[in-house]
Scaffold this motif. Structure first.
Motif, PDB file in Angstrom:
ATOM      1  N   ARG A  12       0.843  -1.198   0.000  1.00 29.93           N
ATOM      2  CA  ARG A  12       0.000   0.000   0.000  1.00 29.93           C
ATOM      3  C   ARG A  12       0.876   1.245   0.000  1.00 29.93           C
ATOM      4  O   ARG A  12       1.895   1.298   0.676  1.00 29.93           O
ATOM      5  CB  ARG A  12      -0.903   0.035   1.237  1.00 29.93           C
ATOM      6  CG  ARG A  12      -1.871  -1.118   1.373  1.00 29.93           C
ATOM      7  CD  ARG A  12      -2.762  -0.959   2.598  1.00 29.93           C
ATOM      8  NE  ARG A  12      -3.535  -2.180   2.851  1.00 29.93           N
ATOM      9  CZ  ARG A  12      -3.100  -3.180   3.606  1.00 29.93           C
ATOM     10  NH1 ARG A  12      -1.909  -3.101   4.179  1.00 29.93           N
ATOM     11  NH2 ARG A  12      -3.844  -4.257   3.785  1.00 29.93           N
ATOM     12  N   THR A  16      -3.886   3.586  -0.924  1.00 24.98           N
ATOM     13  CA  THR A  16      -3.980   2.891  -2.214  1.00 24.98           C
ATOM     14  C   THR A  16      -3.247   1.557  -2.166  1.00 24.98           C
ATOM     15  O   THR A  16      -2.044   1.509  -1.869  1.00 24.98           O
ATOM     16  CB  THR A  16      -3.391   3.757  -3.343  1.00 24.98           C
ATOM     17  OG1 THR A  16      -4.053   5.021  -3.361  1.00 24.98           O
ATOM     18  CG2 THR A  16      -3.569   3.069  -4.694  1.00 24.98           C
ATOM     19  N   GLU A  17      -3.960   0.499  -2.463  1.00 18.15           N
ATOM     20  CA  GLU A  17      -3.375  -0.846  -2.490  1.00 18.15           C
ATOM     21  C   GLU A  17      -2.946  -1.149  -3.918  1.00 18.15           C
ATOM     22  O   GLU A  17      -3.766  -1.367  -4.796  1.00 18.15           O
ATOM     23  CB  GLU A  17      -4.411  -1.864  -2.008  1.00 18.15           C
ATOM     24  CG  GLU A  17      -3.816  -3.214  -1.635  1.00 18.15           C
ATOM     25  CD  GLU A  17      -4.821  -4.107  -0.951  1.00 18.15           C
ATOM     26  OE1 GLU A  17      -4.711  -4.298   0.269  1.00 18.15           O
ATOM     27  OE2 GLU A  17      -5.747  -4.592  -1.641  1.00 18.15           O
ATOM     28  N   VAL A  18      -1.628  -1.155  -4.155  1.00 15.37           N
ATOM     29  CA  VAL A  18      -1.117  -1.331  -5.518  1.00 15.37           C
ATOM     30  C   VAL A  18      -0.747  -2.778  -5.827  1.00 15.37           C
ATOM     31  O   VAL A  18      -0.643  -3.158  -6.999  1.00 15.37           O
ATOM     32  CB  VAL A  18       0.085  -0.404  -5.784  1.00 15.37           C
ATOM     33  CG1 VAL A  18      -0.339   1.057  -5.715  1.00 15.37           C
ATOM     34  CG2 VAL A  18       1.226  -0.665  -4.807  1.00 15.37           C
ATOM     35  N   GLY A  39       1.006   0.842 -14.107  1.00 16.25           N
ATOM     36  CA  GLY A  39       0.184   0.960 -12.914  1.00 16.25           C
ATOM     37  C   GLY A  39      -0.441  -0.323 -12.417  1.00 16.25           C
ATOM     38  O   GLY A  39      -1.219  -0.306 -11.467  1.00 16.25           O
ATOM     39  N   GLY A  41       1.155  -2.847 -10.990  1.00 11.67           N
ATOM     40  CA  GLY A  41       1.845  -3.380  -9.816  1.00 11.67           C
ATOM     41  C   GLY A  41       3.046  -4.254 -10.115  1.00 11.67           C
ATOM     42  O   GLY A  41       3.689  -4.755  -9.194  1.00 11.67           O
ATOM     43  N   THR A  44       6.433  -2.681  -8.808  1.00 16.92           N
ATOM     44  CA  THR A  44       6.406  -2.678  -7.343  1.00 16.92           C
ATOM     45  C   THR A  44       6.651  -4.084  -6.796  1.00 16.92           C
ATOM     46  O   THR A  44       7.379  -4.272  -5.824  1.00 16.92           O
ATOM     47  CB  THR A  44       5.057  -2.147  -6.834  1.00 16.92           C
ATOM     48  OG1 THR A  44       4.861  -0.821  -7.327  1.00 16.92           O
ATOM     49  CG2 THR A  44       5.014  -2.121  -5.319  1.00 16.92           C
ATOM     50  N   GLY A 210      -3.074  -4.783  -9.655  1.00 23.02           N
ATOM     51  CA  GLY A 210      -2.382  -5.278  -8.475  1.00 23.02           C
ATOM     52  C   GLY A 210      -2.496  -6.767  -8.246  1.00 23.02           C
ATOM     53  O   GLY A 210      -1.967  -7.285  -7.261  1.00 23.02           O
TER      54      GLY A 210
END
Length: 355
Positions: A12, A16-18, A39, A41, A44, A210
């Motif tokens: 997060r 926002t939970e990515v 975007g 995820g 990340t 995500g």
């Protein structure tokens, strides 16, 4: 347990939970690619494996040891970035040797390992050059050599070919895959380029919002997508929406006035909505009804486009839906817009996706 394992990993940023509860096992010696749009995820997730981001919850395991809270330098991984990140004041040899020097290895061992790494990436003739004296592709090879010279268990590659032109990207795709096979090292790769992922990977994890929507070998990802997103994102496809009808044990999809036989992986309820995914290269295009497969739909040519190694024909069906068919340029002359034609395909080549 694989060489890398993610257990219910969440990330997060603020509220926002990515990255959303990802479970993943990467096997030793595997070339795994995270594929998805910006975007989704994927980067990340890669950064959490490398230690550049820490998970908000869940666990990251490497070589049978939990490393969730460890910094990058305490993990047996190295990362290749899109920006190369070479030291501009150092020669190629010095750049590649830097990590080994920090480990205080003997000079003779450093020289040997650097020489071997440069030979692997075909940069041994450029050992005394500075980064500014080389092309983007050459700099990327040096970045790879610097990453592999330490012999990490896992090499992380974050869109490393993104700054290269198309022709050089294609060349580097094959070079990286050959290098990975030669080393037997685990590569975890991030890209938004579908062709790149299909070309290089042993398995592909397609990410969206995500989550991993599907993880499988490239042929299954392409030929048997499990969700509408995967079908639409990986390659080009025709997505047709319709209502399911059942006659006895057979399924039919109602596309306006047309009835198309389908073979869903699981039984579907009559009246439910579904999507049919049909790849353009599996669509037959004829001026007469015969010879188009299990399905024969009449439509009107809207446009024909020459794309080099194939010709793309866009056909509009009576209900307004469009079907794209691809053929070799030599298959026929280009069909004029407005011409009535038939499109079709075999039931086995179409994938049914629940709405």
């Amino acid at each position: 347990m694989g060489i890398v394992e993610l257990r219910k990993v969440v990330k997060r940023f603020g509220q926002t939970e990515v990255v959303r509860a990802i479970d993943l096992v990467v096997e030793k010696g595997e070339f795994l690619t995270f594929l998805g749009p910006s975007g989704c995820g994927k980067t990340t997730t890669l950064r959490m494996i490398g230690g550049f981001e820490l998970p908000s919850s869940g666990e990251v395991w490497l070589n049978g040891r939990e490393v969730s809270a460890l910094p990058p330098y305490k993990r047996d991984v190295n990362t290749v970035f899109q920006s190369y990140a070479l030291f501009p004041h150092m020669s190629v040899r010095q750049n590649v040797a830097y990590g080994l020097e920090q480990k205080k290895l003997p000079k003779a061992e450093i020289a040997r390992k650097v020489a071997e790494a440069l030979v692997m990436v075909r940069m041994d003739a450029f050992a005394d050059r500075k980064p500014r004296e080389m092309s983007g592709g050459q700099q990327q090879r040096v970045a790879v050599a610097r990453a592999i010279v330490n012999g990490p268990s896992v090499l992380l590659l974050d869109e490393p070919l993104g700054a290269l032109d198309l022709k050089l990207r294609k060349e580097m795709q094959f070079e990286l895959k050959q290098l990975q096979r030669k080393l037997g090292m685990t590569f975890i790769y991030v890209t938004h380029d579908q062709e790149e992922a299909l070309t290089m990977s042993d398995r592909i994890a397609v990410m969206n919002g995500g989550r991993i929507e599907q993880i499988d070998v490239p042929t299954e990802i392409y030929n048997r997508p499990r969700t509408r997103f995967v079908a639409d994102f990986v390659g080009e496809t025709n997505l047709l929406a319709g209502a399911v009808e059942r006659t006895g044990g057979e399924h039919v999809l109602a596309l306006g006035e047309a009835r198309v036989p389908i073979a869903p992986a699981q039984p579907l309820e009559a009246g439910s909505s579904a999507w049919l995914s049909v790849r353009p290269e599996t669509v037959a295009l004829r001026e007469e009804r015969g010879g188009v497969g299990d399905v024969a739909l009449e439509g009107t040519v809207e446009e024909t486009v020459f794309v080099g190694n194939h010709r793309k024909t866009i056909v509009r069906l009576p209900g307004g839906a469009r079907i794209v068919a691809t053929e070799p340029p030599s298959a026929r002359g280009a069909l004029e817009p407005g011409k009535r034609v038939y499109v079709g395909w075999s039931s086995e080549s179409a994938v049914v996706l629940e709405a």
